[in-house]
Design a protein around this motif. Sequence first.
Motif: not given
Length: 298
Positions: A148-175
């Motif tokens: 995707x680096x060479x395409x118009x969707x090059x932004x998508x992995x950055x959006x997915x990765x940075x958006x997933x970080x706080x989500x993964x941290x929150x979901x790692x808490x008990x429950x």
Amino acid sequence: MDATERVSPAGSVPVDAAPAGAGRRGGWVLGLTLACHPGPALAVTALACVLALGSGLGGPRSALVTAAVLTGQLSVGWCNDAYDARRDARAGRPGKPAADGTVGAGAVWAAAAVALAVCVPLSLGCGVLAGTVHLAAVAAAWLYNLRLKATALSWLPYVAGFGALPAAVALSAPGGPAPRWWTVAAGALLGFAAHLADTLPDIAEDRAAGIRGLPHRLGDRGTRLLLPLPLLGATAALSFGPPGPVDAGGAAALALAGAAALAGPALGRRWRKAALAGAVAVAAVDLALLLVRGVAAG
């Protein structure tokens, strides 16, 4: 796939054989250390660690989250350098060990594979859902490197990765509490801004190498004009997202983020990393807001 000269859509070729002169100038240990993109890898890992500790996960759980993120980042960095080795060698880009012969591209590929293999159990150890979210982000980053680096969707992995970080941290808490929507939105917007800011100094060089990601299609001026919008959007999400009126901290954060977001692109012609520095400054402000407001729904 062999190491023949077949240019991919990203303008790069996977390299299996070690470049000429492999092993020189500090050896493979130094080469692997530099090839993992240590700056971004450590920055994202530190961010995950701070978020985990600030979210009250405790020492052992925070260490597990940090280790999972670190191995994921190492795999992404090594994949990037190994895949781009031939293109970087043709361009004579400095600081690229797999391209200049410091370490063979095959060794870098092997390191990426090992890091990814270790990342899987570490991620799932944080919880099945948290681990799945994090591994999806790592997969998106690999997809960026390979396609995707060479395409118009090059932004998508950055959006997915940075958006997933706080989500993964929150979901790692008990429950596994659900992440707050504005933390995910802010992370995604910061990821979009990071892609623009990181690419901005190298647009001309990347274009010459055949890379046509979103910033390259927008051009230098278009990228500079667009960059402040996601930066301000991330701060606005953290300021206006929580219930109730915007407090003094949110207002101050908006003012600081606005100044940094506008100054970075404006100074970019004098200092090539100004836009990235501005994005980092806004990210620091947003991190402070994020820690105050929390990443999980309570």
